[in-house]
Design a protein around this motif. Structure first.
Motif, PDB file in Angstrom:
ATOM      1  N   GLY A   1      35.884  50.662  18.122  1.00 51.85           N
ATOM      2  CA  GLY A   1      34.482  50.381  18.436  1.00 51.85           C
ATOM      3  C   GLY A   1      34.267  50.310  19.939  1.00 51.85           C
ATOM      4  N   ASP A   2      33.402  49.388  20.373  1.00 49.96           N
ATOM      5  CA  ASP A   2      33.076  49.321  21.807  1.00 49.96           C
ATOM      6  C   ASP A   2      33.786  48.164  22.506  1.00 49.96           C
ATOM      7  N   ILE A   3      35.045  47.984  22.201  1.00 51.41           N
ATOM      8  CA  ILE A   3      35.816  46.928  22.877  1.00 51.41           C
ATOM      9  C   ILE A   3      36.105  47.359  24.312  1.00 51.41           C
ATOM     10  N   GLN A   4      35.730  46.493  25.251  1.00 51.33           N
ATOM     11  CA  GLN A   4      35.997  46.760  26.666  1.00 51.33           C
ATOM     12  C   GLN A   4      36.813  45.610  27.251  1.00 51.33           C
ATOM     13  N   LEU A   5      37.810  45.973  28.029  1.00 51.72           N
ATOM     14  CA  LEU A   5      38.603  44.925  28.672  1.00 51.72           C
ATOM     15  C   LEU A   5      37.789  44.312  29.811  1.00 51.72           C
ATOM     16  N   PHE A  16      57.487  39.480  43.119  1.00 54.89           N
ATOM     17  CA  PHE A  16      57.685  40.466  42.057  1.00 54.89           C
ATOM     18  C   PHE A  16      56.567  40.382  41.024  1.00 54.89           C
ATOM     19  N   VAL A  17      56.268  39.155  40.613  1.00 53.94           N
ATOM     20  CA  VAL A  17      55.239  38.933  39.587  1.00 53.94           C
ATOM     21  C   VAL A  17      53.871  39.406  40.089  1.00 53.94           C
ATOM     22  N   VAL A  18      53.591  39.141  41.372  1.00 53.86           N
ATOM     23  CA  VAL A  18      52.300  39.539  41.955  1.00 53.86           C
ATOM     24  C   VAL A  18      52.205  41.066  42.056  1.00 53.86           C
ATOM     25  N   ALA A  19      53.254  41.690  42.603  1.00 53.72           N
ATOM     26  CA  ALA A  19      53.234  43.150  42.782  1.00 53.72           C
ATOM     27  C   ALA A  19      53.142  43.853  41.427  1.00 53.72           C
ATOM     28  N   LEU A  20      53.860  43.307  40.448  1.00 48.55           N
ATOM     29  CA  LEU A  20      53.833  43.896  39.108  1.00 48.55           C
ATOM     30  C   LEU A  20      52.437  43.818  38.506  1.00 48.55           C
ATOM     31  N   TRP A  21      51.778  42.677  38.732  1.00 51.50           N
ATOM     32  CA  TRP A  21      50.441  42.516  38.159  1.00 51.50           C
ATOM     33  C   TRP A  21      49.460  43.552  38.727  1.00 51.50           C
ATOM     34  N   LEU A  22      49.599  43.831  40.010  1.00 54.29           N
ATOM     35  CA  LEU A  22      48.709  44.811  40.644  1.00 54.29           C
ATOM     36  C   LEU A  22      48.853  46.173  39.948  1.00 54.29           C
ATOM     37  N   ILE A  23      50.092  46.568  39.673  1.00 57.56           N
ATOM     38  CA  ILE A  23      50.346  47.847  38.986  1.00 57.56           C
ATOM     39  C   ILE A  23      49.761  47.798  37.567  1.00 57.56           C
ATOM     40  N   LEU A  24      50.014  46.667  36.872  1.00 59.69           N
ATOM     41  CA  LEU A  24      49.540  46.549  35.485  1.00 59.69           C
ATOM     42  C   LEU A  24      48.019  46.541  35.419  1.00 59.69           C
ATOM     43  N   TYR A  25      47.394  45.862  36.380  1.00 59.31           N
ATOM     44  CA  TYR A  25      45.923  45.802  36.372  1.00 59.31           C
ATOM     45  C   TYR A  25      45.337  47.209  36.545  1.00 59.31           C
ATOM     46  N   ILE A  26      45.869  47.952  37.491  1.00 63.31           N
ATOM     47  CA  ILE A  26      45.355  49.309  37.724  1.00 63.31           C
ATOM     48  C   ILE A  26      45.593  50.186  36.500  1.00 63.31           C
ATOM     49  N   LEU A  27      46.793  50.096  35.930  1.00 65.35           N
ATOM     50  CA  LEU A  27      47.136  50.959  34.794  1.00 65.35           C
ATOM     51  C   LEU A  27      46.374  50.587  33.521  1.00 65.35           C
ATOM     52  N   VAL A  28      46.409  49.310  33.183  1.00 61.67           N
ATOM     53  CA  VAL A  28      45.874  48.883  31.883  1.00 61.67           C
ATOM     54  C   VAL A  28      44.365  48.679  31.908  1.00 61.67           C
ATOM     55  N   TYR A  29      43.849  48.117  32.998  1.00 62.52           N
ATOM     56  CA  TYR A  29      42.426  47.771  33.020  1.00 62.52           C
ATOM     57  C   TYR A  29      41.544  48.861  33.634  1.00 62.52           C
ATOM     58  N   GLN A  81      37.134  43.812  33.009  1.00 61.72           N
ATOM     59  CA  GLN A  81      37.642  44.314  34.297  1.00 61.72           C
ATOM     60  C   GLN A  81      37.277  43.400  35.466  1.00 61.72           C
ATOM     61  N   LEU A  82      36.025  42.916  35.460  1.00 57.41           N
ATOM     62  CA  LEU A  82      35.543  42.143  36.616  1.00 57.41           C
ATOM     63  C   LEU A  82      36.280  40.805  36.733  1.00 57.41           C
ATOM     64  N   VAL A  83      36.298  40.063  35.620  1.00 58.78           N
ATOM     65  CA  VAL A  83      36.956  38.737  35.647  1.00 58.78           C
ATOM     66  C   VAL A  83      38.441  38.899  35.972  1.00 58.78           C
ATOM     67  N   THR A  84      39.050  39.917  35.365  1.00 59.14           N
ATOM     68  CA  THR A  84      40.481  40.128  35.624  1.00 59.14           C
ATOM     69  C   THR A  84      40.698  40.596  37.067  1.00 59.14           C
ATOM     70  N   GLY A  85      39.699  41.318  37.607  1.00 62.04           N
ATOM     71  CA  GLY A  85      39.781  41.719  39.010  1.00 62.04           C
ATOM     72  C   GLY A  85      39.776  40.508  39.927  1.00 62.04           C
ATOM     73  N   ILE A  86      38.888  39.553  39.620  1.00 61.55           N
ATOM     74  CA  ILE A  86      38.839  38.308  40.411  1.00 61.55           C
ATOM     75  C   ILE A  86      40.166  37.557  40.256  1.00 61.55           C
ATOM     76  N   ASN A  87      40.675  37.552  39.012  1.00 61.93           N
ATOM     77  CA  ASN A  87      41.960  36.918  38.740  1.00 61.93           C
ATOM     78  C   ASN A  87      43.089  37.585  39.545  1.00 61.93           C
ATOM     79  N   THR A  88      42.978  38.896  39.687  1.00 62.71           N
ATOM     80  CA  THR A  88      43.976  39.641  40.463  1.00 62.71           C
ATOM     81  C   THR A  88      43.958  39.180  41.916  1.00 62.71           C
ATOM     82  N   PHE A  89      42.747  38.965  42.451  1.00 65.17           N
ATOM     83  CA  PHE A  89      42.642  38.477  43.830  1.00 65.17           C
ATOM     84  C   PHE A  89      43.263  37.088  43.965  1.00 65.17           C
ATOM     85  N   LEU A  90      43.066  36.246  42.930  1.00 68.78           N
ATOM     86  CA  LEU A  90      43.671  34.910  42.961  1.00 68.78           C
ATOM     87  C   LEU A  90      45.191  35.017  43.061  1.00 68.78           C
TER      88      LEU A  90
END
Lengths: 196, 74
Positions: free
Chosen positions: A55-59, A181-194, A61-70
């Protein structure tokens, strides 16, 4: 321990703890490489992503983007905590460690609340390959952040007890390696998954 | 007996050369334009590059620390 043995240990170019953490991070990287490899096959193999059946499930992106900055900011404050302990600025060191801990916990809380919303929308682990790979990949990272926060709690407690100084700060440095490591990995995962 | 088998194998070899057929050594790479094949390709490339990256980073880090320590001492 003899004088010579103490000299050898103190003059080591790289501590055993740091080398151990580097090897651990190598193993962790390979774990995530396998998961990201599987994600790439599913993502590139499907023209419609998320699949139309969901259906129309959307991840979020905005909230997780802010979370990424945190999380990125927490990486910065962790870096500065090592700098401050190297310069014997204990107060600033404590403050930056506490900020890092707070941001790590905030990241987990926001991530958890986003997951609850997604589950309410109907995206679960059983929602085909999309739900499966999303929860496994992001969940695996969240577990690592949890582990890093627990590690940081111990480092913060030891730091408050005065166990670290400009001469001895291996505990803080190894924790910073894992945190980075955890921070750098998250950046890759955010770009790829979200975003991809 | 041995000679007959050799001749037979040679004849089979020659006949098979006269009837060339392409073989699909990699079943996933048959149609490279398909999305799933591209996914497999990128995934394999990514995973293949990573051990070199990991060993490079660990080795580079150890090398950097040794160089720095030697620089400080000399």
């Amino acid at each position: 321990m003899t004088h010579t043995e103490v000299d050898i240990i103190q003059n080591r170019p790289i501590s055993n703890a740091k080398l151990g953490v580097l090897v651990l991070l190598g193993a962790e990287t390979m774990l995530f490489v396998g998961l990201i490899g599987a994600f790439l096959v599913f993502r590139m193999g499907n023209v419609n992503w998320p699949p139309l059946s969901l259906g129309d499930i959307q991840l979020p992106q905005l909230v997780t983007g802010i979370n990424t900055f945190l999380l990125l900011f927490s990486g910065l404050s962790m870096f500065f905590s090592v700098r401050y302990i190297q310069q014997d600025k204990i107060q600033q060191h404590h403050l930056s460690l506490a900020i890092t801990w707070f941001l790590g916990v905030a990241f987990l809380v926001i991530q958890g609340s986003e997951w609850i919303q997604l589950i309410r929308q109907g995206l679960t682990l059983q929602s085909g390959i999309y739900g499966g790979i999303f929860y496994v990949l992001i969940g695996c990272h969240a577990l690592h952040v949890l582990g890093a926060v627990m590690w940081l709690s111990i480092v913060l407690a030891k730091s408050l007890l005065g166990r670290f100084s400009s001469q001895e700060y291996t505990g803080v440095e190894t924790c910073m390696l894992y945190w980075s490591f955890v921070v750098a990995l998250w950046l890759i995962l955010y770009i790829l998954v979200y975003l991809y | 007996m041995f000679c007959r088998i050799t001749v037979l194998l040679m004849i089979i070899g020659l006949v098979s050369l006269l009837l060339p057929n392409t073989l699909d050594a990699c079943p996933a790479c048959k149609n490279l334009d398909e999305p799933i094949a591209r996914g497999f390709n990128w995934s394999v490339l990514f995973m293949m590059a990573m051990p070199f990256t990991v060993f490079g980073v660990i080795g580079g880090s150890v090398y950097y620390h040794f160089r720095r320590a030697n620089g400080v001492r000399t």
